[in-house]
Structures are given as C-alpha cells and as structure tokens.
Write an enzyme that holds these catalytic residues in place. Structure first.
Site, mmCIF file in Angstrom:
data_model
loop_
_atom_site.group_PDB
_atom_site.id
_atom_site.type_symbol
_atom_site.label_atom_id
_atom_site.label_comp_id
_atom_site.label_asym_id
_atom_site.label_seq_id
_atom_site.Cartn_x
_atom_site.Cartn_y
_atom_site.Cartn_z
ATOM 1 C CE LYS A 112 -4.004 -2.271 0.671
ATOM 2 N NZ LYS A 112 -3.552 -3.676 0.646
HETATM 3 C C1 LIG Z 1 -4.187 -4.791 0.266
HETATM 4 C C2 LIG Z 1 -3.371 -6.005 0.179
HETATM 5 C C3 LIG Z 1 -3.626 -7.003 -0.763
HETATM 6 C C4 LIG Z 1 -4.811 -6.921 -1.711
HETATM 7 O O1 LIG Z 1 -4.634 -5.924 -2.671
HETATM 8 P P1 LIG Z 1 -5.910 -5.373 -3.491
HETATM 9 O O2 LIG Z 1 -5.389 -4.248 -4.291
HETATM 10 O O3 LIG Z 1 -6.893 -4.945 -2.469
HETATM 11 O O4 LIG Z 1 -6.400 -6.511 -4.319
HETATM 12 C C5 LIG Z 1 -2.786 -8.088 -0.808
HETATM 13 N N1 LIG Z 1 -1.758 -8.211 0.052
HETATM 14 C C6 LIG Z 1 -1.481 -7.289 0.978
HETATM 15 C C7 LIG Z 1 -0.348 -7.500 1.907
HETATM 16 C C8 LIG Z 1 -2.265 -6.149 1.067
HETATM 17 O O5 LIG Z 1 -1.985 -5.228 1.985
#
Ligand SMILES: *Cc1c(COP(=O)(O)O)cnc(C)c1O
Length: 495
Positions: A112
């Site tokens: 993120k």
């Molecule tokens: C948010 C997240 C995901 C999922 O990603 P999306 O864009 O919501 O599909 C997968 N792995 C981790 C560690 C995340 O923080």
C-alpha cells in the site's frame, strides 16, 4: 490531450484527473475510470534504462494529464525517496521459479505504501489546482495495511485530516499496533465491532450521503478517499508493473515485446486492475493470475461468471485479502460491459440488494486473460515452508497465496512464460503466521521474540517499521459499533 475520467454509474458525470483524485468516489457510488488509456510514448527499451522515479513520470503523465511536469515530478520525488529502504524502490528477485516484485520496502512494509506515499502529494496538489478551500478529511476503511500506510502518508500533512476504521478483531496484532500507535494531531483510528466489509460499507455510506457533504462543506470540510478506489492510488500502482517488466528487459531475461504473466494476491482488486491498465498502456502481459485465499469469491466469479457475496466470511492468515466485496472489480465489469454505465449500475444494484449478480456470456468471454485460483490455509503455510527450504527466501502469507496459485496454474497449464508475482508484504508484518508455517514450535514465543527469530532465519534485518512499534505508546483506543461510525467522525471533527 486532456484525459477525461467518467463515473462507472453515470456516463454524464466526468472529471479531470485532479478532480477525480479529490473526489475519490463519484456520485451514486460510482468509480472514476479513464475514457481511454493512452499508449506509452517511450519505448520499453528506453524505459529499461530509467530509474523508478523516471518510469513513474512516464506512466503518470499519461494518466494525470492536467498536472504540469513540475507538479508531477514534485509529487514523485517527494514520495519515492529515502522513506523506502532501497534506492530501487521495488526490487525484483528471482526465486523458486518466479520473479518476486517486492513492493514492501516503504515505511509500513506493505505494498500500500507504493501508492499511499504519493497520494497525499497528488491530493494536496489537486486541491490547489482546483481552488479548494476546505480542509480535506480522508476517510478510510482498512483490512489492515491501507490504514497504516494512509496514516503514515497523511500524518501532519497540512490541510488534511485522516480517519481510519478497521475491524477490531480482523487484523493482525502487528497491524493493529502499527495503527493505534500512529502519531500526528490530524489522525484518528477507530476499531469497529464488525468485519472489513462492514467498515467499508459504513465509509461508502458516508461518502454517498449528499446531505452530510453539504453539512461538512458548511463546516469547512470535505471528504476524500485513500482507499484503492481512488485513481490517485490506482495509477501509481501501474508504475511498478512497467518497472518490473523493463527490469527483465534490462537484465536480458526477456526481449522488449515478449510477454510475461503477472500473479497478484487479490482482495479489493486494485493491484491486479493496475496491471490490467498497464497492459492497456502497452505492456506485454499474457495472463493475469488472480489469487484468492479461502474467501474465494473472485475465483468463483472467474469460474462461473456469477459474483456471489452471500457466503461465510472467513478470517485467514492473509487478512488483507479477507474481502467479499472487491470494489475495484466494478471498473473491470464496466469495461467488459462495453463502458456501459447503465448496465454496470444494474449489476451493482443487484450486488447491493441481493449480494449477487451474473455477467453475460459476451462479458465473460472478455475475461479470457484472467486466471482465477485460490489457496487454502494449509497450502499457503506449506508454500512458505517450501520456498524457505528451497531458496532460503521467506515470503509473507499474502505472497504465499499467490505463489501457491502460481504453482497450481503451472501444473494445470504447463505455461512457462516468465511470471512476476506481486510480493505485497514483508514477512515481518505477519511474523507469527509465517514462523508457524516454517515450524509450529515457534507458536509459544511472543511476537517480538518471533521477530528476532525471523531475523536469524532470513538474514534480513528487522525493518525500521517494526523497530518503531516495539516500544511505541498506544495513542488510539476508540472502539465503536458499525452503526456509530458517523458519530465518531463528527466527534473527531468537532461538528
Ligand atoms: C491490500 C493487500 C492485498 C490486496 O490488494 P488489493 O489491491 O486490495 O487486491 C494483498 N496483500 C497485501 C499485503 C495487502 O496489503
């Protein structure tokens, strides 16, 4: 030429990039999508010679056409700096028969950060460009990682406040500790007695409440979103796929124009959609491998064409993927419906009222590039252990879901195309699950003992993000019912 963004639920609602970033969500719950995706105007060979920041500029300039070069470069350079613990920002490492794109080298050690480190700059620049006087209130629902990454990005950014709702019993202890120790007078963190979908539904409701918006405006505030539905998050995520591809060109693994696959551990469908958009921009991608955990609503969707959220919500060791409503899928649905806002709205209404919708055969035919797979808890743990034993490489639980699905994909298809796996979190973020997978004996140890054990085992230094919370004080201890989210928001803003 100016790129126009349009709501997936109303063809007449349009916005420039900066307006779409400011607004986050379109009216009536729609998402902003670009009318078209411009083609890269630099060759893949030339991109292979550029660093991360330069690649970022080449991608973002095509999507954020109302930003000047100076504005965009300011945003990029402010975001992708020494907050990342490596100058390459997103290293690509070849392990266990795949290319792991490590997206966890930012300040909160999860992917993120790739988008949330730039969003505050995109947002404040957008506010300036559009003459916004109100203070911007970032309202976010998180399954764990978005929350901390958004808090870290927005803490003490002038002209902004940030409110984060998380499921009190649905995040890992380290994720929770990271959030509730967040500093910054403009930050507010609330646990809700419900799951992530409850948090997200509550937030969406506040966003689409026109009366509330008017009231906020009178008080000098307006909401914006840091969730992955904001195109200010989606577009920065396109960058690292272009970057990863061109690293493979640079090191001679592939020639420019050769196809690769990408494999993404998926929750809200933002990360994988960014890869899909990158393909539209001209990146040669053959398959999008969409990996789910036991909450396999997407796997079922790709199998059957029916999206059905009416099922048990399962808490897993990959909590950031514990999601039954993958919000960003709407952008793909809109696309395969032929950019038809009306058709899309109908389906989304069915999702709201019945929790289920089915796409037409025509639409399903357009999903041939996607392969849906899922991994059980036992398979995920076994993969962590196996990759550690074969390659001395420790992956986190989310990445292990993707690695498991990749293995199934190869077994099923025999496809040898080089594959980039989005490695979405550091194993240090999910230490207990990761260590238990390697040896259940570890379970008797405390969280921070496990952190030290992981360091010994992996040879990877404990990240600063983890060191920081060892001794940090809890600064946020509010817990509320899902019905009381609005009252908490009003309380924090004093309105
Ligand atoms: C948010 C997240 C995901 C999922 O990603 P999306 O864009 O919501 O599909 C997968 N792995 C981790 C560690 C995340 O923080």
């Amino acid at each position: 030429m100016e790129l126009i963004y349009r709501s997936t639920r109303n063809a007449n609602e349009t916005a420039t990039a900066s307006q779409a970033i400011l607004k986050g969500l379109a009216n009536e719950g729609g998402l902003f999508v670009p009318d078209s995706i411009p083609a890269l105007d630099v060759s893949l060979e030339d991109l292979a010679k550029m660093n991360y920041q330069q690649v970022a500029y080449e991608v973002m300039k095509l999507m954020f056409t109302d930003f000047t070069e100076a504005e965009l470069k300011h945003c990029i350079d402010s975001a992708y700096d020494s907050k990342f613990d490596t100058p390459v920002i997103a290293p690509l490492v070849n392990k266990a028969g795949a290319y792991y794109l490590e997206l966890f080298h930012g300040s909160t050690i999860a992917f993120k950060d790739m988008a949330l480190s730039i969003l505050p700059y995109l947002l404040t620049t957008s506010a300036k460009k559009n003459g916004v006087k109100n203070e911007i209130v970032i309202l976010t629902a998180t399954s764990g990682d978005t929350g901390k990454a958004a808090l870290a990005g927005f803490a003490d950014v002038p002209g902004t406040k940030i409110i984060v709702f998380y499921p009190k019993h649905g995040v890992s202890p380290i994720q929770e500790k990271q959030m509730v120790t967040q500093k910054g007078d403009n930050t507010f963190v609330v646990g809700i007695t419900g799951n992530f979908d409850d948090a997200q539904t509550g937030v969406k409701k506040m966003f689409s409440d026109a009366e509330l918006a008017k009231y906020m405006d009178e008080k000098g505030y307006q909401f914006s979103s840091a969730n992955s539905i904001n195109i200010g998050r989606l577009v920065p995520q396109m960058v690292y796929y272009v970057y990863a591809y061109t690293r493979l060109v640079a090191d001679g693994t592939i020639k420019a124009g050769d196809k690769i696959n990408v494999d993404v551990p998926t929750g809200n469908f933002g990360n994988i959609l960014a890869a899909y958009y990158a393909k539209e921009m001209g990146l040669p991608i053959a398959k999008f491998i969409c990996a789910s955990n036991d909450n396999k609503v997407l796997f079922d969707f790709f199998q059957t064409g029916t999206y059905d959220r009416n099922r048990e919500f399962i808490l897993t060791t990959s909590p950031s993927m514990d999601i039954l409503i993958s919000s960003n899928l709407e952008r793909l649905i809109y696309k395969i419906a032929g950019n038809d806002a009306e058709k899309n709205s109908e389906l989304m209404k069915e999702l709201t009222t019945d929790g289920v919708y089915t796409i037409t055969d025509d639409m399903k035919a357009k999903l041939a590039e996607f392969y849906g797979g899922y991994a059980t808890e036992a398979e995920t743990a076994a993969t962590i252990k196996k990759v550690y034993e074969s390659d001395d490489y420790i992956i986190d639980t989310h990445t292990a879901v993707a690695a498991t699905v990749y293995e199934k994909y190869v077994a099923e298809t025999g496809d040898k195309t080089p594959t980039v796996i989005a490695s979405t979190a550091s194993p240090y973020k999910f230490t207990r699950s990761v260590m238990n997978a390697i040896d259940p004996e570890y379970d008797s140890k405390t969280d921070f003992e496990l952190v030290d054990e992981l360091e010994k085992l992996s040879g990877v230094k404990v990240p600063q993000a983890i060191e920081d919370i060892r001794s940090a004080k809890v600064l946020h201890d509010t817990v509320c019912d899902k019905e009381d989210m609005l009252a908490e928001v009003k309380g924090f803003l004093n309105i």
